[in-house]
Scaffold this motif. Structure first.
Motif, PDB file in Angstrom:
ATOM      1  N   MET B 264       0.856  -1.193   0.000  1.00  0.00           N
ATOM      2  CA  MET B 264       0.000   0.000   0.000  1.00  0.00           C
ATOM      3  C   MET B 264       0.885   1.233   0.000  1.00  0.00           C
ATOM      4  SD  MET B 264      -2.771  -1.236   2.874  1.00  0.00           S
ATOM      5  CE  MET B 264      -1.578  -2.319   3.692  1.00  0.00           C
ATOM      6  N   SER B 265       0.506   2.220  -0.788  1.00  0.00           N
ATOM      7  CA  SER B 265       1.269   3.472  -0.802  1.00  0.00           C
ATOM      8  C   SER B 265       0.885   4.328   0.400  1.00  0.00           C
ATOM      9  CB  SER B 265       0.976   4.247  -2.091  1.00  0.00           C
ATOM     10  OG  SER B 265      -0.363   4.700  -2.066  1.00  0.00           O
ATOM     11  N   GLY B 268      -2.271   6.195  -0.484  1.00  0.00           N
ATOM     12  CA  GLY B 268      -3.483   5.391  -0.353  1.00  0.00           C
ATOM     13  C   GLY B 268      -3.887   5.227   1.103  1.00  0.00           C
ATOM     14  N   MET B 269      -2.899   4.990   1.957  1.00  0.00           N
ATOM     15  CA  MET B 269      -3.208   4.817   3.380  1.00  0.00           C
ATOM     16  C   MET B 269      -3.754   6.110   3.968  1.00  0.00           C
ATOM     17  SD  MET B 269      -3.189   2.526   5.774  1.00  0.00           S
ATOM     18  CE  MET B 269      -1.887   1.288   5.880  1.00  0.00           C
ATOM     19  N   VAL B 272      -7.358   6.373   3.160  1.00  0.00           N
ATOM     20  CA  VAL B 272      -8.180   5.469   3.975  1.00  0.00           C
ATOM     21  C   VAL B 272      -8.383   6.049   5.367  1.00  0.00           C
ATOM     22  CG1 VAL B 272      -8.260   3.207   5.097  1.00  0.00           C
ATOM     23  CG2 VAL B 272      -7.565   3.380   2.693  1.00  0.00           C
ATOM     24  N   ARG B 340      -6.475  -2.242   4.241  1.00  0.00           N
ATOM     25  CA  ARG B 340      -6.180  -2.647   2.863  1.00  0.00           C
ATOM     26  C   ARG B 340      -7.458  -2.672   2.016  1.00  0.00           C
ATOM     27  NH1 ARG B 340      -6.936  -4.136  -1.319  1.00  0.00           N
ATOM     28  NH2 ARG B 340      -5.970  -5.733  -2.617  1.00  0.00           N
ATOM     29  N   GLU B 341      -8.504  -3.243   2.597  1.00  0.00           N
ATOM     30  CA  GLU B 341      -9.711  -3.457   1.797  1.00  0.00           C
ATOM     31  C   GLU B 341     -10.486  -2.185   1.502  1.00  0.00           C
ATOM     32  OE1 GLU B 341     -11.396  -6.524   4.156  1.00  0.00           O
ATOM     33  OE2 GLU B 341     -10.241  -8.112   3.155  1.00  0.00           O
ATOM     34  N   GLU B 342     -10.289  -1.161   2.314  1.00  0.00           N
ATOM     35  CA  GLU B 342     -11.019   0.090   2.080  1.00  0.00           C
ATOM     36  C   GLU B 342     -10.310   0.995   1.075  1.00  0.00           C
ATOM     37  OE1 GLU B 342     -13.950   0.726   2.938  1.00  0.00           O
ATOM     38  OE2 GLU B 342     -14.451  -0.308   4.814  1.00  0.00           O
ATOM     39  N   HIS B 343      -9.221   0.534   0.513  1.00  0.00           N
ATOM     40  CA  HIS B 343      -8.517   1.382  -0.450  1.00  0.00           C
ATOM     41  C   HIS B 343      -9.420   1.838  -1.599  1.00  0.00           C
ATOM     42  CE1 HIS B 343      -4.619   1.309   1.399  1.00  0.00           C
ATOM     43  NE2 HIS B 343      -4.041   1.812   0.320  1.00  0.00           N
ATOM     44  N   GLN B 347     -10.619   5.734  -2.236  1.00  0.00           N
ATOM     45  CA  GLN B 347     -10.288   6.418  -3.485  1.00  0.00           C
ATOM     46  C   GLN B 347     -11.544   6.982  -4.140  1.00  0.00           C
ATOM     47  OE1 GLN B 347      -7.894   3.655  -5.755  1.00  0.00           O
ATOM     48  NE2 GLN B 347      -6.340   3.546  -4.133  1.00  0.00           N
ATOM     49  N   ALA B 386      -1.921   6.039  -6.181  1.00  0.00           N
ATOM     50  CA  ALA B 386      -2.141   5.278  -4.948  1.00  0.00           C
ATOM     51  C   ALA B 386      -2.087   3.782  -5.263  1.00  0.00           C
ATOM     52  CB  ALA B 386      -3.469   5.658  -4.322  1.00  0.00           C
ATOM     53  N   PHE B 388      -1.623  -0.115  -5.025  1.00  0.00           N
ATOM     54  CA  PHE B 388      -1.722  -1.074  -3.916  1.00  0.00           C
ATOM     55  C   PHE B 388      -2.014  -2.444  -4.513  1.00  0.00           C
ATOM     56  CE2 PHE B 388      -6.311  -1.978  -3.757  1.00  0.00           C
ATOM     57  CZ  PHE B 388      -6.802  -0.976  -4.578  1.00  0.00           C
TER      58      PHE B 388
END
Lengths: 485, 485
Positions: B264-265, B268-269, B272, B340-343, B347, B386, B388
């Protein structure tokens, strides 16, 4: 040599064109020179060849294939010439060319991040294994012919071996391929991708097609880390049912540790220890059957020996096994494997024998052994069934040794009866008549009964689509259409 | 509805014949009823259908396919209708029938010795997972659409997901298949064999063919034992190079333990934790990038947590990672996965974004991220890359979020420039333009440039051989021949 000329080009013109492509050192035409390429190593098939061609690279191979396609010259790919089913031997017409990629023998690249090795078709499996090992990795594919078998043939026949239950067959270890298709076009598929959903599975199709759909020229193989601990144990069991329970116990705890699970009959073991020098049973008592288990892990500090003692102790307590010995050293481990590996040689020394390279679902192995033993014994009283092999993946070499005192010729005269008897049971158990060895020219006649209907029809359609003139290894894998039901 | 009649049979006659086969409850013809089957879930494609057919078994499907072949009716297989590339949506002609196997939804058998599950095409992946779990095993295939996606579609598209690096894609998990071929013939390949070298790899070919070569009706899936210990950790890293080193360290010790390795970048984090309620970074400091590592083993007493502490401690000491947190509970593990899953959702909330489901060799992931980040930033200053995803198998979702303050429409107008920019770099790195999602009707135009020459030619030959009238899911996977170079 009196080979028929090509339909469209005189023999000497063809030879000249081939020579132009591969150079004078890349072509053999004298019968004495081509003879070794025209006979399989078991000396079962004897063909003739217009020439043996040894192109130095993919470009030269592509030109050869185009030339052959243009002039209707059938091509027989040959690697280490270790086929068990005559898969790499030309027919008797003298019209076919044998094409060997042994000059394409470079290991191009080993990538420690991708865990991959790029290797050309002519590299022997053993050389590939060694190069991987020297680089700190393992190529987890091992077969008894690995010293001669070449990567091209290993992949064309989807080789299996002892470690399939852990690492898969050759097909599962190939990440990328380059191949020359029957029209001479080059399939550039040397990709190192774990995920790639862009069209049909050509790579998987070429692997295992036994040279009938094209030439595999280079492959990307998947490597594994080297094991840091290996533990081998020989277990005594009452029968194959008990062996199956042991397998369930081991896999239930951790299938990733189980690197080999080899079944041996008491009869087979007796033959080994009585006929092969420097072998003896490392257990106190003879048993009806045995399992050679090998556990391995790259994990440091995995305490694999303690783990093995624990799980085998539990198996002993549960009555699944009756005895076990764990190898205390590399030498002892080699000794246990010798008991397994000498099965074929011991059977040879015991007289004539009939071999069946069959597989069934793992759950059906006990039934296969029970039923085939009974049926063969009913057929020929005194026959000595000595099944052994890769029980962990359902692949049993159901070999049968002649009765003591019987004339070998008389026994071998019953070969087909015996094979048919075993095959009928394998078929009822949803098994395969060729687990590892492929179809070649020995077994195409079995295809209609075993893989007939829509399955064989689809194979024929694919063959005709990719090789419309039937020039790629003709007569192998698919039977003449007249044999279809 | 004003669908064109079949060339050889009036529409109402065809409908009558279909109804005869599937019964009145197995057919939908009213536009209102068929509409949900004629649009993909992303609402990108809108087609029409002559009818939606829901056969109850393989026999009925086979009769339908024969009828369609006889009367030149194109067929569109549809499972859970979760395609990302319009792979299961009919075209706009109204000539096509949509065929759903959702009534074939039995789990027929789970075999504890073979570690196999026999499951019909209409079973959802989630239901299959749950049945395997209840029987004491694990079906190690997991994708975000698993609640709706059906086994038939999962296999037809060779689904991947989070655990491919450990267990392989769907193709590697299929031991046997039953399929109805384009002529209506049934391929009876429901074998449970780990070794079977009897002809071409039809099973592997059908898997991933996206319904263009036949209907997968039933499969034998390979199961694994359930993990007894699972450890998840979130690691902070400087960049993807460091993440690659961490992967090498973990796999060098024991690849069998590494069940997920998700990159994950930092960008991206940040999205989230700022946009998704009830999320926060469980590390002291923000990092340029993160890796979610999940280790798992069925081995009892594996002391996996101690192992994880050891290996992550070594990584910290070696400067490979800058920080790490190991989940202390199931709840904490779920919390890490939520990050991770909410990336995708984060976005979405951040504005317009462009998605790229690409893969490259694992060793090239850092270069991909570096180069694609630079190129996209040069293209649109302020763009928020972002990336991932499944770094462990080289599959990166290289998503790009619009610059803050930019009009979403203006950003989306540049979609193709952005996708082309990323694709060009992926291509140079020998990657794939569709790692998981397949080709469908969204991406056939990319095939000539990426899989052209002998590869696409062979695919076309196979398609024409097995489906000479181009009735199976036409317009998917392969582009019109006029697009070939």
């Amino acid at each position: 040599m009196t080979a028929s000329p090509s339909p469209t080009l005189a023999r000497h013109d063809l030879i000249a064109r081939f020579t132009e492509i591969v150079g004078p050192t890349g072509i053999l035409t004298d019968a004495a020179d081509t003879a070794p390429f025209c006979t399989d190593w078991r000396d079962l098939y004897h063909g003739r060849a217009l020439a043996v061609l040894r192109p130095a690279d993919t470009e030269a191979l592509s030109r050869i294939v185009r030339l052959c396609a243009e002039h209707d010259v059938p091509m027989v790919p040959q690697g280490g010439n270790t086929s068990m089913v005559g898969g790499a031997t030309p027919d008797g017409t003298g019209r076919e060319v044998v094409i060997c990629l042994s000059r394409m023998n470079r290991i191009r690249n080993i990538d420690p991040h991708d865990l991959t090795m790029e290797v050309e078709a002519g590299v022997t499996l053993k050389a590939a294994q060694e190069a991987a090992w020297e680089a700190g990795f393992m190529l987890p594919l091992s077969i008894s012919s690995e010293g001669s078998a070449q990567i091209g043939g290993v992949l064309a026949t989807n080789a299996g071996g002892n470690n399939t239950l852990r690492y898969g067959n050759a097909r599962e270890l190939v990440l990328g391929l380059e191949a020359v298709m029957p029209d001479g076009g080059v399939f550039h598929g040397l990709r190192r991708l774990r995920k790639d959903n862009t069209g049909y599975a050509l790579r998987q199709l070429l692997v295992g097609s036994e040279g009938t759909l094209g030439f595999i020229t280079t492959a990307i193989m998947q490597l594994s880390p080297q094991p840091r601990e290996i533990v081998a144990a020989l277990c005594a069991v009452e029968d194959a049912d008990a062996a199956l329970k042991l397998l369930g116990l081991l896999r239930g705890r951790d299938p990733a540790l189980v690197q080999a699970f080899e079944f041996m009959s008491g009869t087979g073991m007796d033959l080994v220890t009585s006929l092969i020098p420097a072998t003896s049973l490392p257990l106190e008592e003879r048993a009806p059957a045995y399992v050679l288990v090998e556990l391995a892990t790259p994990r440091p500090d995995a305490e694999l020996r303690e783990y093995a003692e624990g799980v085998l102790g539990d198996a002993l307590e549960a009555g699944i096994i009756t005895d076990a010995v764990i190898a205390e050293s590399e030498g002892q481990r080699a000794g246990l494997w010798k008991l397994r590996e000498e099965h074929a040689e011991a059977q040879r020394r015991a007289g004539a024998s009939v071999k069946n390279d069959v597989s069934v679902p793992v759950s059906h192995v006990p039934e296969l052994i029970k039923r085939a033993t009974a049926a063969c014994t009913a057929l020929i009283p005194g026959i000595r069934p000595a099944p052994f092999g890769h029980m962990g993946d359902g692949n049993i070499h159901f070999n049968l040794v002649q009765p003591e005192g019987m004339a070998p010729e008389a026994f071998l005269a019953r070969s087909h009866d015996i094979m048919d008897t075993v095959a009928a049971i394998v078929k009822e158990l949803d098994g395969s008549f060729s687990a590892e060895h492929g179809v070649g020219q020995l077994k195409p006649y079995m295809m209609p009964a075993w893989r007939g209907g829509a399955e064989l029809a689809a194979m024929r359609h694919i063959k005709a689509a990719l090789d419309p003139r039937n020039l790629m290894n003709p007569g192998k894998v698919l039977p003449p259409a007249t044999q279809d039901a």
